[in-house]
Design a protein around this motif. Structure first.
Motif, PDB file in Angstrom:
ATOM      1  N   SER A 141       0.533  -1.547   0.112  1.00 32.02           N
ATOM      2  CA  SER A 141       0.179  -0.326   0.437  1.00 32.02           C
ATOM      3  C   SER A 141       0.895   0.870   0.403  1.00 32.02           C
ATOM      4  CB  SER A 141      -0.762  -0.044   0.955  1.00 32.02           C
ATOM      5  OG  SER A 141      -1.759   1.556   0.961  1.00 32.02           O
ATOM      6  N   ASP A 174       0.461   4.269   1.024  1.00 35.09           N
ATOM      7  CA  ASP A 174       0.140   4.862   2.390  1.00 35.09           C
ATOM      8  C   ASP A 174       1.682   3.706   3.185  1.00 35.09           C
ATOM      9  OD1 ASP A 174      -1.134   6.614   4.586  1.00 35.09           O
ATOM     10  OD2 ASP A 174      -1.238   5.637   5.558  1.00 35.09           O
ATOM     11  N   ASN A 175       2.312   2.983   3.531  1.00 31.24           N
ATOM     12  CA  ASN A 175       2.610   2.270   4.184  1.00 31.24           C
ATOM     13  C   ASN A 175       4.111   2.800   3.880  1.00 31.24           C
ATOM     14  OD1 ASN A 175       0.842   0.832   5.303  1.00 31.24           O
ATOM     15  ND2 ASN A 175       0.218  -0.695   3.851  1.00 31.24           N
ATOM     16  N   VAL A 223       4.992   5.969   2.518  1.00 28.46           N
ATOM     17  CA  VAL A 223       5.302   7.284   2.896  1.00 28.46           C
ATOM     18  C   VAL A 223       5.681   7.368   4.115  1.00 28.46           C
ATOM     19  CG1 VAL A 223       4.511   9.792   2.504  1.00 28.46           C
ATOM     20  CG2 VAL A 223       3.763   7.680   1.104  1.00 28.46           C
ATOM     21  N   LYS A 261       6.619   9.754   8.002  1.00 33.18           N
ATOM     22  CA  LYS A 261       5.230  10.615   8.229  1.00 33.18           C
ATOM     23  C   LYS A 261       5.611  11.873   8.371  1.00 33.18           C
ATOM     24  CE  LYS A 261       4.025   7.121  12.143  1.00 33.18           C
ATOM     25  NZ  LYS A 261       3.832   7.189  13.080  1.00 33.18           N
ATOM     26  N   ARG A 304       2.863  14.513   3.424  1.00 28.08           N
ATOM     27  CA  ARG A 304       1.793  14.496   4.500  1.00 28.08           C
ATOM     28  C   ARG A 304       1.425  15.667   4.853  1.00 28.08           C
ATOM     29  NH1 ARG A 304       0.653   9.274   6.275  1.00 28.08           N
ATOM     30  NH2 ARG A 304       1.965   7.435   5.657  1.00 28.08           N
ATOM     31  N   ASP A 358      -1.280  17.621   2.091  1.00 26.77           N
ATOM     32  CA  ASP A 358      -2.334  16.456   2.365  1.00 26.77           C
ATOM     33  C   ASP A 358      -3.309  16.923   3.596  1.00 26.77           C
ATOM     34  OD1 ASP A 358      -3.982  14.337   0.988  1.00 26.77           O
ATOM     35  OD2 ASP A 358      -3.859  13.480   2.997  1.00 26.77           O
ATOM     36  N   GLN A 359      -2.551  17.394   4.462  1.00 26.05           N
ATOM     37  CA  GLN A 359      -3.319  17.489   5.879  1.00 26.05           C
ATOM     38  C   GLN A 359      -4.226  18.919   5.642  1.00 26.05           C
ATOM     39  OE1 GLN A 359      -1.221  17.031   9.564  1.00 26.05           O
ATOM     40  NE2 GLN A 359      -3.139  17.734  10.620  1.00 26.05           N
ATOM     41  N   ALA A 398       4.878   7.956  -2.986  1.00 28.05           N
ATOM     42  CA  ALA A 398       4.774   9.523  -2.135  1.00 28.05           C
ATOM     43  C   ALA A 398       3.928   9.432  -3.168  1.00 28.05           C
ATOM     44  CB  ALA A 398       5.931  10.493  -1.668  1.00 28.05           C
ATOM     45  N   TRP A 449       0.395   8.288  -3.440  1.00 29.29           N
ATOM     46  CA  TRP A 449      -0.823   8.289  -2.692  1.00 29.29           C
ATOM     47  C   TRP A 449      -1.616  10.334  -2.465  1.00 29.29           C
ATOM     48  CZ3 TRP A 449       0.090  11.828   1.737  1.00 29.29           C
ATOM     49  CH2 TRP A 449      -0.637  11.816   3.241  1.00 29.29           C
ATOM     50  N   ARG A 508      -3.978  10.212  -4.620  1.00 27.13           N
ATOM     51  CA  ARG A 508      -5.045   9.486  -4.335  1.00 27.13           C
ATOM     52  C   ARG A 508      -4.882   7.851  -5.545  1.00 27.13           C
ATOM     53  NH1 ARG A 508      -4.959  12.233  -0.264  1.00 27.13           N
ATOM     54  NH2 ARG A 508      -6.907  13.383   0.562  1.00 27.13           N
TER      55      ARG A 508
END
Length: 482
Positions: free
Chosen positions: A28, A30-31, A33, A35, A40, A43-44, A99, A102, A105
């Motif tokens: 995946s 997400d796993n 990229v 922290k 990240r 995207d937040q 990345a 991710w 999307r």
């Protein structure tokens, strides 16, 4: 036996179609990229939830499904954040980088749009809907909600960006050009001709005292709206100006405007941006920081009289002389008698006799010229220090001189000295724009192309600033709560 192998901890064989699908299900994006990755944080704080609604009227409900506008915007943000200038290369990077996938999307098996999709949408529905302005303002609203915009002080500046036009592909500005030759005018040429028609209409309604734009020395046959300039020094080239209006609290860009690289248009864009920010976001600064280019009399009068903004701007002085003779500041102004007094005590007046029909004596440059008496100057002992090469001394006083006096008084305050330091924040953004984001030369042509590139770049810079300012604070709060 196969079912037992899949449900156990034993890894399936490395060969075969079923094992390949198994590995893809276990992988995946997400796993993988980190922290602390910049995307990240971006995207937040980036929310494109209302983008589809904003673009709904520009898409058909029948036919083949269209590319999601949010996907294209996310891909463009990736490109501008990481200095990927080519859209063809951007598609390749998104295809390969986990990345980037991710953030956009995209799953491992999801296809990446073709690079030609960006050009077709940019010249069509993106510009028709002003979508890039919508995205920029939605990011700005998020910056405001996060407390990064104070609204007390703004800074304004412009930076010259090379246009996508060869400096050898141009002709003299006075030469007539037949734009219909060949296959017809390009998109950039059509936009330039439409601007000329609009300017002709405005010129007919312009008052005689208003300043007109100086004709360009050279015109590019590729991008005629780009301005021939040698502003940074060195050989001249065709260029546009990126005009930034930033909030001084955290260096957030509150507005951006693209203009040809011409000083008058750069200064005029300030009024457009100040008015737009006030209208759309209810933000009006108490002080505006800029360099000497924004210290013209008309601009200072607009800030003080029309907008009630303190101009923390050096006054553009034209009365200083290099021959060690008396400067205009050495003459005393007497407002009650409407005259100047020279160091010898003689009067300089705008008129020496009363007229039957009163005259304003205002010139096309919005000044009133005050002259000394030739009789006074002829026998004056200070003539060699005042006007050694002319029979009399003249002083051109601006009709906005009271605003200039207020700006001079502000320049003596401690707040002004702090503002000169704060102005570096906008210069840092331009350095980041050219060195990190690699936007030292445009890829798109015409004013609309420059407008699109500058808006996307400003959006990416605001998102990066939010991520780097707010993510560490949130991590500290989470660690404290744990």
């Amino acid at each position: 036996m196969i079912a037992t192998t899949r449900t156990s901890t034993v890894r399936p064989p490395e060969t075969g179609k079923s094992s390949c699908r198994y590995r893809q299900r276990q992988l995946s994006p997400d796993n993988h990229v980190p922290k602390g990755h910049l995307l990240r944080g971006i995207d937040q704080f980036f929310d494109a939830g209302d983008l589809r609604q904003h673009m709904a009227s520009f898409y058909s409900h029948t036919g083949r499904p269209s590319i999601d506008p949010e996907l294209m915007i996310r891909m463009l943000i990736v490109g501008y954040c990481f200095g990927i200038r080519s859209e063809r290369r951007l598609c390749e990077e998104v295809h390969l980088n986990l990345a980037y996938r991710w953030f956009c999307r995209l799953g491992l098996e999801d296809p990446v749009p073709d690079h030609s999709t960006f050009s077709k949408n940019r010249h069509g529905r993106f510009r028709d809907s002003d979508m890039l302005r919508h995205v920029f303002e939605s990011v700005l609203r998020r910056c405001m909600s996060e407390g990064l915009v104070g609204g007390e002080g703004f800074a304004i500046d412009a930076s010259v960006i090379k246009a996508d036009a060869n400096r050898t592909r141009g002709i003299a500005g006075t030469e007539a050009i037949d734009w219909s030759r060949g296959e017809g005018p390009s998109r950039a040429v059509r936009e330039y001709l439409a601007t000329l028609d609009a300017n002709d209409t405005d010129a007919q309604a312009m008052e005689p005292s208003q300043e007109s734009v100086t004709p360009p020395k050279n015109i590019s046959l590729t991008d005629p709206a780009a301005r021939w300039t040698a502003a940074p020094g060195g050989p001249a080239f065709y260029a546009y100006s990126a005009n930034y209006l930033i909030d001084l609290q955290a260096g957030i860009i509150v507005d951006v405007e693209a203009t040809p690289a011409y000083r008058t248009q750069e200064v005029d864009s300030t009024r457009t941006m100040i008015d737009r920010v006030e209208q759309r976001f209810r933000l009006k600064p108490q002080r505006l920081v800029g360099d000497t280019a924004y210290g013209t009399a008309a601009m200072l009068a607009w800030m003080i009289n029309d907008k009630a903004i303190e101009p923390h701007v050096p006054v553009l002085e034209k009365g200083t002389r290099g021959d060690e003779t008396f400067a205009n500041s050495d003459f005393q102004w007497l407002g009650q008698s409407n005259e100047y007094r020279c160091p010898a005590g003689h009067a300089l007046r705008s008129e020496r006799r009363p007229f039957k029909n009163p005259r304003t004596h205002i010139t096309k440059a919005n000044t009133v010229v005050y002259r000394s008496s030739q009789l006074d100057c002829a026998g004056c002992s200070l003539k060699d220090q005042c006007c050694p090469n002319t029979p009399i001394r003249k002083i051109a006083r601006s009709v906005h001189e009271s605003a200039r006096d207020k700006a001079r008084a502000i320049a003596k305050t401690p707040a002004y000295r702090q503002s000169r330091k704060d102005r570096k924040k906008v210069e840092i953004l331009f350095a980041h724009l050219k060195r990190v984001m690699k936007l030292d030369r445009l890829r798109l042509r015409g004013p609309s192309g420059a407008h699109d590139e500058f808006l996307l770049a400003a959006t990416a810079q605001n998102l990066r600033r939010m991520a780097k300012w707010l993510m560490p604070k949130q991590e500290e709060m989470a660690a404290a709560a744990a």
